[in-house]
Motif scaffolding. Structure first.
Motif, mmCIF file in Angstrom:
data_model
loop_
_atom_site.group_PDB
_atom_site.id
_atom_site.type_symbol
_atom_site.label_atom_id
_atom_site.label_comp_id
_atom_site.label_asym_id
_atom_site.label_seq_id
_atom_site.Cartn_x
_atom_site.Cartn_y
_atom_site.Cartn_z
ATOM 1 N N ALA A 196 -9.890 4.839 1.124
ATOM 2 C CA ALA A 196 -9.419 4.212 -0.083
ATOM 3 C C ALA A 196 -10.676 3.992 -0.892
ATOM 4 O O ALA A 196 -10.730 4.352 -2.144
ATOM 5 C CB ALA A 196 -8.685 3.118 -0.079
ATOM 6 N N LEU A 197 -11.816 3.471 -0.267
ATOM 7 C CA LEU A 197 -13.084 3.215 -0.954
ATOM 8 C C LEU A 197 -13.578 4.558 -1.412
ATOM 9 O O LEU A 197 -13.929 4.570 -2.615
ATOM 10 C CB LEU A 197 -13.910 2.193 -0.195
ATOM 11 C CG LEU A 197 -15.108 1.860 -0.646
ATOM 12 C CD1 LEU A 197 -14.614 0.911 -1.848
ATOM 13 C CD2 LEU A 197 -16.080 1.297 0.399
ATOM 14 N N ALA A 220 -7.839 2.293 -6.939
ATOM 15 C CA ALA A 220 -8.476 0.690 -7.057
ATOM 16 C C ALA A 220 -7.362 -0.309 -6.556
ATOM 17 O O ALA A 220 -7.801 -1.339 -5.950
ATOM 18 C CB ALA A 220 -8.886 0.488 -8.468
ATOM 19 N N ALA A 221 -6.059 -0.285 -6.869
ATOM 20 C CA ALA A 221 -5.139 -0.967 -6.414
ATOM 21 C C ALA A 221 -4.984 -1.230 -4.854
ATOM 22 O O ALA A 221 -4.921 -2.060 -4.231
ATOM 23 C CB ALA A 221 -3.755 -0.846 -6.972
ATOM 24 N N THR A 276 -7.365 -0.041 -2.522
ATOM 25 C CA THR A 276 -8.768 -0.464 -2.141
ATOM 26 C C THR A 276 -8.654 -2.102 -2.147
ATOM 27 O O THR A 276 -8.572 -3.064 -0.898
ATOM 28 C CB THR A 276 -9.717 -0.346 -2.877
ATOM 29 O OG1 THR A 276 -10.038 1.247 -2.830
ATOM 30 C CG2 THR A 276 -10.978 -1.023 -2.129
ATOM 31 N N ALA A 277 -8.049 -2.790 -3.092
ATOM 32 C CA ALA A 277 -7.979 -4.377 -3.375
ATOM 33 C C ALA A 277 -6.674 -4.682 -2.264
ATOM 34 O O ALA A 277 -6.865 -5.716 -1.898
ATOM 35 C CB ALA A 277 -7.583 -4.648 -4.597
ATOM 36 N N LEU A 278 -5.565 -4.049 -2.099
ATOM 37 C CA LEU A 278 -4.736 -4.503 -1.055
ATOM 38 C C LEU A 278 -5.512 -4.470 0.553
ATOM 39 O O LEU A 278 -5.191 -5.323 1.441
ATOM 40 C CB LEU A 278 -3.563 -3.314 -1.083
ATOM 41 C CG LEU A 278 -2.786 -3.859 -2.187
ATOM 42 C CD1 LEU A 278 -1.475 -2.553 -2.462
ATOM 43 C CD2 LEU A 278 -1.923 -5.187 -2.215
ATOM 44 N N TYR A 279 -6.179 -3.597 0.757
ATOM 45 C CA TYR A 279 -6.821 -3.518 1.872
ATOM 46 C C TYR A 279 -7.865 -4.406 2.248
ATOM 47 O O TYR A 279 -7.937 -4.979 3.197
ATOM 48 C CB TYR A 279 -7.773 -2.072 2.123
ATOM 49 C CG TYR A 279 -6.581 -0.952 2.727
ATOM 50 C CD1 TYR A 279 -6.029 -0.984 3.810
ATOM 51 C CD2 TYR A 279 -6.613 0.226 2.150
ATOM 52 C CE1 TYR A 279 -5.353 -0.168 4.613
ATOM 53 C CE2 TYR A 279 -5.644 1.133 2.469
ATOM 54 C CZ TYR A 279 -5.238 1.207 3.761
ATOM 55 O OH TYR A 279 -4.123 2.199 4.020
ATOM 56 N N ASP A 280 -8.396 -5.028 0.917
ATOM 57 C CA ASP A 280 -9.272 -6.138 1.082
ATOM 58 C C ASP A 280 -8.557 -7.218 1.441
ATOM 59 O O ASP A 280 -9.052 -8.057 2.182
ATOM 60 C CB ASP A 280 -10.063 -6.182 -0.399
ATOM 61 C CG ASP A 280 -11.006 -5.148 -0.490
ATOM 62 O OD1 ASP A 280 -11.568 -4.715 0.494
ATOM 63 O OD2 ASP A 280 -11.411 -4.884 -1.841
ATOM 64 N N ARG A 281 -7.479 -7.542 0.847
ATOM 65 C CA ARG A 281 -6.364 -8.854 1.217
ATOM 66 C C ARG A 281 -6.142 -8.512 2.462
ATOM 67 O O ARG A 281 -5.863 -9.391 3.489
ATOM 68 C CB ARG A 281 -5.308 -8.660 0.324
ATOM 69 C CG ARG A 281 -5.711 -9.243 -1.237
ATOM 70 C CD ARG A 281 -4.660 -8.752 -2.227
ATOM 71 N NE ARG A 281 -3.457 -9.330 -1.827
ATOM 72 C CZ ARG A 281 -2.417 -9.055 -2.592
ATOM 73 N NH1 ARG A 281 -2.237 -8.157 -3.721
ATOM 74 N NH2 ARG A 281 -1.160 -9.877 -2.327
ATOM 75 N N ILE A 323 0.851 -1.066 0.158
ATOM 76 C CA ILE A 323 0.221 -0.128 -0.148
ATOM 77 C C ILE A 323 0.928 1.259 -0.209
ATOM 78 O O ILE A 323 0.650 2.366 -0.789
ATOM 79 C CB ILE A 323 -0.922 0.115 1.271
ATOM 80 C CG1 ILE A 323 -2.023 -1.206 0.995
ATOM 81 C CG2 ILE A 323 -1.431 1.297 1.414
ATOM 82 C CD1 ILE A 323 -2.854 -1.305 2.159
ATOM 83 N N ALA A 324 2.040 1.262 0.897
ATOM 84 C CA ALA A 324 2.689 2.319 0.879
ATOM 85 C C ALA A 324 3.459 2.594 -0.535
ATOM 86 O O ALA A 324 3.839 3.783 -0.928
ATOM 87 C CB ALA A 324 3.961 2.126 1.944
#
Length: 409
Positions: A327-328, A302-303, A305-310, A286-287
């Motif tokens: 992020a969302l 988008a990337a 948010t996907a990393l936070y989902d993981r 994320i950083a």
């Protein structure tokens, strides 16, 4: 010569101290003899020049001092025998082995967290009691007692001076990384509300480098180091000339340390592919997304948010969920951010925390709900841990709502 000795102290203290702990099993004796070796080094090196291997010179001097001390304890027969054995049977270990043993012992889960932090900085980092006390804004006596109690606990509980066996190493490594992350966080965003303490953050990075070098097969160690490097790369842009907070979207990115960014991004790899799905690795990814964006508007939300989902799939964490809401909101708009914040409710981990009210306020401001946003900003300002953050919320109270703002931290 003093500069050479200072460099040797920084690079070799953990090896010298760790070697003496391994050989004698006596932490107090090890520290006394290590200090004596460094004290003897200055006049000897001024006379003879800096040795080809300063670390080996210091280990030898410390070991000889330990032999002398043990021999003088004439009333203890076992100490005389121990001194003889120490003199005859010494075999040097690779420096990395000594540091790793020392770090795992200092971060043993049987020790209280505060003691682990103080002992790690003292024994591995070589910081003085005064330096640790200044870094954490506590009294020197407090630090001394923490270190002393930790040493006594190690002796009383028979905590072994070793790297854990393979079956337990991965689990114990998590505790080591948590201590290093805590040390860094105390430098990056001090718990007392002051601005930054770069020296402490840099010491955490140095220790993380040591651990990563000796545990190259552990992705989370690399993930933590990458995260610390990427976070620390922004240090020069985080505060303005008056010490005020400069949030991520307003920072002058030309001030970011491109060397640290390149190193951190290289560890993370494309899209986080260079690391496993551990919590530190994902936070580093994320950083890296923030670090790679040429400006705030180009951030790949988008990337992120996907990393936070993981990251959330790995473990439920309200702080991570709050960051995901930001992020969302940047990906899908302020209403999505507000919905995500309100879905969180008020988890105990965020009760009374300024960030929860601030993220809600940012969403309301972008929606044009100015009066509600002002109330939320006042709540965030009242809970702010320091003047810089409180002033940032006051600034937002008077700032016009952006068409498509950026609330990243």
């Amino acid at each position: 010569m003093r500069a050479a000795l200072a460099a040797a102290h920084r690079a070799e203290w953990g090896v010298v101290f760790g070697t003496l702990v391994r050989l004698t099993g006596d932490w107090e004796l090890a520290e006394d003899c290590a200090q004596d070796a460094f004290a003897r080094a200055l006049p000897a090196w001024e006379r003879d020049g800096v040795p080809r291997s300063p670390g080996a010179w210091l280990v030898t001097a410390a070991r000889r001092r330990a032999v002398d001390v043990l021999r003088r304890r004439t009333t203890e027969r076992d100490k005389i025998a121990e001194a003889a054995a120490l003199e005859e049977a010494y075999e040097p270990a690779p420096p990395g082995d000594e540091r790793l043993r020392l770090i795992f012992t200092c971060c043993h889960p049987a020790l209280p967290l505060e003691a682990r932090v103080a002992l790690t900085l003292r024994a591995v980092g070589g910081l003085t009691t005064r330096e640790i006390a200044r870094a954490f804004l506590v009294g020197e006596d407090t630090v001394s007692q923490r270190v002393l109690r930790a040493k006594r606990k190690i002796a009383a509980a028979g905590i072994p001076y070793r790297v854990p066996p393979p079956g337990a190493r991965a689990e114990r490594l998590g505790g080591v990384l948590a201590v290093l992350y805590l040390i860094f966080t105390e430098g990056y965003a001090p718990s007392d509300g002051s601005t930054t303490r770069d020296g402490l953050a840099e010491e955490a990075i140095r220790l993380a480098r040591l651990v990563t070098a000796e545990t190259s097969d552990e992705p989370e160690a690399r993930g933590l180091l990458a995260l610390l490097l990427l976070q620390h790369s922004r240090r020069a842009a985080r505060l303005d000339a008056d010490g005020g907070l400069v949030t991520l979207e307003r920072q002058d990115r030309s001030l970011w340390d491109r060397g640290l960014i390149a190193e951190g991004v290289a560890m993370v790899g494309e899209g986080g592919s260079g690391l496993d799905d551990g919590p530190y690795a994902l936070q580093a990814a994320i950083a890296a997304q923030h670090a790679l964006a040429p400006d705030a508007a180009a951030t790949d939300w988008a990337a992120i948010t996907a990393l936070y989902d993981r990251l959330l799939a790995l473990r439920t964490n309200p702080v991570v969920a709050l960051n995901r809401a930001v992020a969302l909101g940047m990906r899908d708009g302020p209403q999505a951010q507000l919905d995500a914040v309100e879905a969180l409710g008020t988890p105990k981990e965020l009760a009374g925390h300024h960030a929860l009210a601030a993220v809600r306020a940012d969403a309301l401001r972008r929606l044009g709900r100015t009066r509600e946003a002002a109330t939320a900003y006042e709540e965030a300002r009242a809970a702010a841990p320091n003047r810089a953050i409180a002033e940032e919320y006051a600034r937002r109270l008077t700032e016009p709502a952006p068409d498509e703002g950026n609330t990243a931290r």
